[in-house]
Design a protein around this motif. Structure first.
Motif, short mmCIF file in Angstrom:
data_model
loop_
_atom_site.label_atom_id
_atom_site.label_comp_id
_atom_site.label_asym_id
_atom_site.label_seq_id
_atom_site.Cartn_x
_atom_site.Cartn_y
_atom_site.Cartn_z
N GLN A 206 8.80 -5.53 -14.71
CA GLN A 206 9.27 -5.29 -13.34
C GLN A 206 8.31 -4.37 -12.60
OE1 GLN A 206 13.27 -3.78 -13.70
NE2 GLN A 206 14.03 -5.65 -14.70
N GLN A 207 7.85 -3.31 -13.28
CA GLN A 207 6.91 -2.38 -12.65
C GLN A 207 5.60 -3.08 -12.30
OE1 GLN A 207 6.63 0.81 -15.54
NE2 GLN A 207 8.02 2.11 -14.36
N THR B 175 5.96 -5.29 -9.30
CA THR B 175 6.04 -4.45 -8.09
C THR B 175 4.67 -3.91 -7.71
OG1 THR B 175 8.31 -3.79 -8.64
CG2 THR B 175 7.12 -2.41 -7.08
N GLN C 142 2.49 -4.88 -4.40
CA GLN C 142 2.14 -3.80 -3.47
C GLN C 142 0.62 -3.71 -3.29
OE1 GLN C 142 4.38 -1.69 -1.96
NE2 GLN C 142 2.74 -0.65 -0.84
#
Length: 246
Positions: A79-80, A83, A87
């Motif tokens: 998930q990180q 993200t 970004q």
């Protein structure tokens, strides 16, 4: 708590004790402080001599993870990474700085910091791979403590048996002391072989399995950081991470 590990060691030791009772023996006959001291202290001394204090202490501390393993953070990491990659693709690598403070794992923090600093992708990958190799090498040295204990314990148990038989031979004229000597001789062998095959070697093999899982996770991270640094599509990075999990 890893209840499979707890159940495994309980079944191994419980089976040994139950077999002793079913054969008509007494549990008290397996309690021989002299034999335990010979095998226990002798094994610790031999392993400490081989491994050195630092690796020995790290190996002992690692044993905790067999019964209380580190939490599985693979889903959180994925998930990180998704993200971060999204970004970075939208707002640039410098925009990842906002996430740095919330990352507690040193390896992930190092990779994220190098992304923010704009390190060349291939140099970033090389640095992280070197870091992983160093980490794996040190962990394996600590794990070898348990392999070494599994190798020395049976031999020291035989030494304990020989010492017990020497005690028997010295007291042939005194039948009252023959029983304790014979008991130490056989129980020392049981302690050595039993501890090696029911405790030391299984712990060592479980630690190797846990290390392999952690190394695979870090390899997945390296591939993800490399992809982000190259500017790959977040979906491509996610697919690459999924391939590492198969």
């Amino acid at each position: 708590m890893d209840w499979a590990s707890v159940a495994g060691i309980a079944l191994a030791l419980g089976g040994l004790l139950l077999g002793q009772l079913l054969e008509g023996g007494h549990l008290g006959s397996l309690v021989q402080p002299a034999a335990f001291i010979i095998v226990g202290v002798g094994t610790v001394g031999a392993v400490l001599l081989q491994s050195g204090r630092q690796d020995f202490m790290r190996g002992v501390r690692l044993a905790k993870t067999v019964f209380v393993p580190r939490p599985d953070t693979t889903n959180l990491i994925e998930q990180q990474i998704v993200t971060w990659s999204t970004q970075a693709r939208r707002d640039g690598l410098l925009s990842l700085e906002r996430y740095l403070e919330g990352v507690k794992d040193p390896f992930r923090a190092k990779g994220l910091r190098m992304l923010i600093d704009g390190i060349d992708p291939f140099k970033l990958k090389d640095i992280l791979e070197t870091d992983l190799d160093s980490y794996e090498r040190h962990e394996r040295l600590a794990i070898k403590v348990w392999d070494a204990a599994g190798g020395y314990a049976p031999t020291i148990g035989i030494i304990g048996a020989v010492l017990g038989l020497i005690h028997v031979m010295e007291n042939l004229a005194n039948p009252a002391q023959l029983g304790s000597g014979i008991a130490v001789a056989f129980v020392a062998t049981i302690y050595g072989v039993g501890l090696a095959n029911l405790v030391f070697l299984p712990i060592g093999n479980k630690l190797k399995s846990l290390l392999a899982r952690e190394v695979a996770q870090r390899e997945m991270l390296i591939a993800a950081f490399f992809g982000i640094a190259l500017g790959d599509n977040p979906r491509v990075i996610q697919e690459r991470m999924s391939a590492h999990r198969r």
